[in-house]
Design an enzyme around this catalytic site. Structure first.
Site, PDB file in Angstrom:
ATOM      1  N   ASP A 241       9.333   4.404  -0.037  1.00 47.39           N
ATOM      2  CA  ASP A 241       8.155   4.940   0.643  1.00 47.39           C
ATOM      3  C   ASP A 241       8.384   4.703   2.133  1.00 47.39           C
ATOM      4  O   ASP A 241       8.238   3.590   2.622  1.00 47.39           O
ATOM      5  CB  ASP A 241       6.909   4.203   0.144  1.00 47.39           C
ATOM      6  CG  ASP A 241       5.650   4.605   0.910  1.00 47.39           C
ATOM      7  OD1 ASP A 241       5.767   5.315   1.930  1.00 47.39           O
ATOM      8  OD2 ASP A 241       4.562   4.195   0.484  1.00 47.39           O
TER       9      ASP A 241
ATOM     10  N   LYS B 210       2.654  10.973   7.506  1.00 48.51           N
ATOM     11  CA  LYS B 210       2.176  10.515   8.819  1.00 48.51           C
ATOM     12  C   LYS B 210       2.913  11.178   9.976  1.00 48.51           C
ATOM     13  O   LYS B 210       2.727  12.330  10.264  1.00 48.51           O
ATOM     14  CB  LYS B 210       2.270   8.993   8.895  1.00 48.51           C
ATOM     15  CG  LYS B 210       1.366   8.328   7.857  1.00 48.51           C
ATOM     16  CD  LYS B 210       0.936   6.968   8.267  1.00 48.51           C
ATOM     17  CE  LYS B 210       0.209   6.246   7.133  1.00 48.51           C
ATOM     18  NZ  LYS B 210      -1.123   5.794   7.447  1.00 48.51           N
TER      19      LYS B 210
ATOM     20  N   TYR C  34       0.860  -1.183   0.000  1.00 45.34           N
ATOM     21  CA  TYR C  34       0.000   0.000   0.000  1.00 45.34           C
ATOM     22  C   TYR C  34       0.894   1.230   0.000  1.00 45.34           C
ATOM     23  O   TYR C  34       1.732   1.403   0.886  1.00 45.34           O
ATOM     24  CB  TYR C  34      -0.912   0.020   1.236  1.00 45.34           C
ATOM     25  CG  TYR C  34      -1.838   1.223   1.243  1.00 45.34           C
ATOM     26  CD1 TYR C  34      -2.807   1.360   0.258  1.00 45.34           C
ATOM     27  CD2 TYR C  34      -1.738   2.225   2.200  1.00 45.34           C
ATOM     28  CE1 TYR C  34      -3.655   2.462   0.230  1.00 45.34           C
ATOM     29  CE2 TYR C  34      -2.577   3.334   2.173  1.00 45.34           C
ATOM     30  CZ  TYR C  34      -3.530   3.444   1.181  1.00 45.34           C
ATOM     31  OH  TYR C  34      -4.363   4.536   1.149  1.00 45.34           O
TER      32      TYR C  34
HETATM   33  C1  LIG Z   1       3.315   3.003   3.284  1.00 42.28           C
HETATM   34  C2  LIG Z   1       2.294   4.053   3.005  1.00 42.28           C
HETATM   35  N1  LIG Z   1       2.481   4.902   1.989  1.00 42.28           N
HETATM   36  C3  LIG Z   1       1.603   5.888   1.707  1.00 42.28           C
HETATM   37  C4  LIG Z   1       0.466   6.039   2.458  1.00 42.28           C
HETATM   38  C5  LIG Z   1      -0.506   7.133   2.130  1.00 42.28           C
HETATM   39  O1  LIG Z   1      -0.470   8.128   3.104  1.00 42.28           O
HETATM   40  P1  LIG Z   1      -1.712   9.112   3.313  1.00 42.28           P
HETATM   41  O2  LIG Z   1      -2.810   8.310   3.952  1.00 42.28           O
HETATM   42  O3  LIG Z   1      -1.181  10.201   4.186  1.00 42.28           O
HETATM   43  O4  LIG Z   1      -2.099   9.596   1.956  1.00 42.28           O
HETATM   44  C6  LIG Z   1       0.217   5.177   3.524  1.00 42.28           C
HETATM   45  C7  LIG Z   1      -0.995   5.312   4.347  1.00 42.28           C
HETATM   46  O5  LIG Z   1      -1.379   4.474   5.115  1.00 42.28           O
HETATM   47  C8  LIG Z   1       1.144   4.157   3.809  1.00 42.28           C
HETATM   48  O6  LIG Z   1       0.934   3.284   4.797  1.00 42.28           O
END
Ligand SMILES: Cc1ncc(COP(=O)(O)O)c(C=O)c1O
Length: 443
Positions: free
Chosen positions: A245, A272, A143
């Site tokens: 990421d 986050k 994700y």
């Molecule tokens: C690994 C990862 N990347 C990107 C995101 C996306 O972040 P946001 O919810 O702030 O758009 C998340 C969200 O849970 C995530 O867990």
């Protein structure tokens, strides 16, 4: 606590008249209705009916110091009184960027955005501009937010995931343009041989290999150093970027999970917890790559803005949160999480349930299987297992007043202490005993 007289159900009934499904983010939905927060402090949340719960979800890993940390409140209150968003810069963004660049060896330049999704999207687009190629390679099941290219195959299942030697590129949302899916390459996480073969087939077209170094949905276990090295070497040979990421995993070490590897990513997306409880995303990395975003360039190669990007509320809260999350705080939090993992492993033994636990740093995830999964396909939960996970989590939430993430994961915050860890492992022991008869039948 004095309650408002409202019930969670009555608010949800109203919500259903105005919000689709009664929610603005599916994450908070639960049967028969979501619960609504009245107030929260540290690791405790009280809902509008006056029930207090211990929070181990921390808004999906975004509150590294728990709720309403006094230093963050003070700094944000001060900024609130001086304005919240301007068509001008603020020193707050510069202060925060200086802190982050000092903190992480691979960050030379940064940009702030508003969410992890946006950070990953900007990272992919930056990689495309830099390499002049369009494909994104990502691991099955990961994700990375909701950008079409980043979300492909996030929900692959046994009916559509295809051959492990060439996993299918599956849409998550109906109507995703085939053109977008054609520009995604899927590989099996941590599987060097297969991944390199797959990447080779698209070498001319891959702009970046996108890696979450401890992907939650894949099973929340870390990438091996050998895997990261293999990807790094492949990208060096093929005019592609290795991009991380670290929206969740930046918490794992002082300078992110990337600190654990011998080679480093070209670009990193964050979000986050670096917002200190406020919406944020960030992109950081090599200055020669980040240059494509530079408005001083002769040609504007990647016009990048965002109305609320680098707003002083998020950047102030984020700076204070990261100052507080210093090297000692990172180590202490990881140690407390490790203690929790040991106590839960003990509970698994006592309850005699076929379960295991994976994780890194200040996060872990439970699995309803005796051996720890090593890939997405092993960690994949059948409907029966998902139902049992929900039974366990409902028990934790409703009977034990403990909030976990809906995969069976916990994301720790510095506001937690041994007292809450003891409550967690004791409650899980009760929960394990509850689901044991049905779990034994499945195993
Ligand atoms: C690994 C990862 N990347 C990107 C995101 C996306 O972040 P946001 O919810 O702030 O758009 C998340 C969200 O849970 C995530 O867990």
């Amino acid at each position: 606590m004095k309650t408002s007289g409202k019930t969670n159900k009555s608010v949800y009934d109203r919500a259903c008249n105005v919000l689709t499904g009664g929610v603005s983010r599916n994450t908070i939905f639960r049967e028969p209705h979501p619960y609504y927060v009245a107030t929260a402090k540290g690791s405790y949340i009280t809902d509008i009916e006056g029930v207090q719960r211990i929070d181990f979800a921390n808004n999906m890993a975004s509150l590294i110091h728990g709720h309403s940390h006094p230093a963050i409140i003070e700094a944000v209150t001060d900024q609130l009184q001086r304005g919240t968003a301007f068509t001008m810069g603020t020193e707050a963004e510069v202060n925060f960027a200086e802190l982050m660049i000092e903190r992480s060896g691979t960050f030379e330049r940064m940009r702030f955005v508003n969410s992890g999704t946006e950070a990953v999207m900007t990272m992919i687009k930056t990689s495309r501009v830099y390499t002049k190629k369009s494909k994104v390679a990502k691991a099955e099941g990961t994700y990375h937010g909701t950008y079409d290219y980043a979300e492909a195959s996030q929900t692959s299942n046994p009916d559509n995931w295809g051959d492990i030697d060439k996993p299918n590129v599956n849409q998550v949302v109906e109507g995703t343009p085939q053109g977008a899916l054609d520009d995604v390459v899927i590989f099996p996480f941590n599987d060097i041989e297969r991944t390199l073969k797959i990447l080779d087939q698209h070498a001319e077209e891959i702009a970046c290999v996108l890696i979450d170094p401890v992907p939650h949905r894949v099973g929340l276990f870390p990438a091996t150093n050998a895997f990261i090295e293999a990807i790094y070497n492949w990208t060096r040979k093929n005019n592609a970027l290795m991009v991380f990421d670290e929206v969740v995993t930046y918490r794992v070490n002082y300078g992110g999970k990337q600190d654990s590897f011998t080679v480093k990513p070209d670009l990193t997306a964050m979000g986050k917890m670096i917002g200190g409880g406020f919406p944020i995303g960030a992109l950081a990395g090599r200055s020669d790559i980040m240059e494509v975003l530079d408005p001083r360039g002769k040609i504007l190669r990647h016009p990048h803005s965002g109305t609320f990007s680098a707003n002083p509320i998020s950047t102030t809260a984020g700076r204070v949160a990261m100052e507080l999350f210093d090297e000692e705080a990172v180590l202490n939090l990881n140690a407390l999480t490790n203690t929790a993992i040991h106590q839960i492993e003990e509970a698994i033994k006592i309850a005699d349930v076929p379960m295991s636990i994976t994780g890194a740093g200040s996060m872990f995830r439970l699995h309803l299987q005796a051996s720890k999964p090593t890939c997405y396909r092993e960690a994949f939960q059948t409907k029966e297992k998902k139902d049992l996970t929900n039974e366990l989590l409902d028990y934790m939430f409703l009977e034990e007043n403990i909030i976990m993430i809906n995969t069976g994961a916990c994301m720790f915050a510095t506001s937690l202490t041994q007292k809450e860890v003891d409550r967690l492992s004791g409650a899980l022991l009760n929960g394990f005993k509850l689901i044991k008869p049905n779990l034994d039948k499945l195993s």
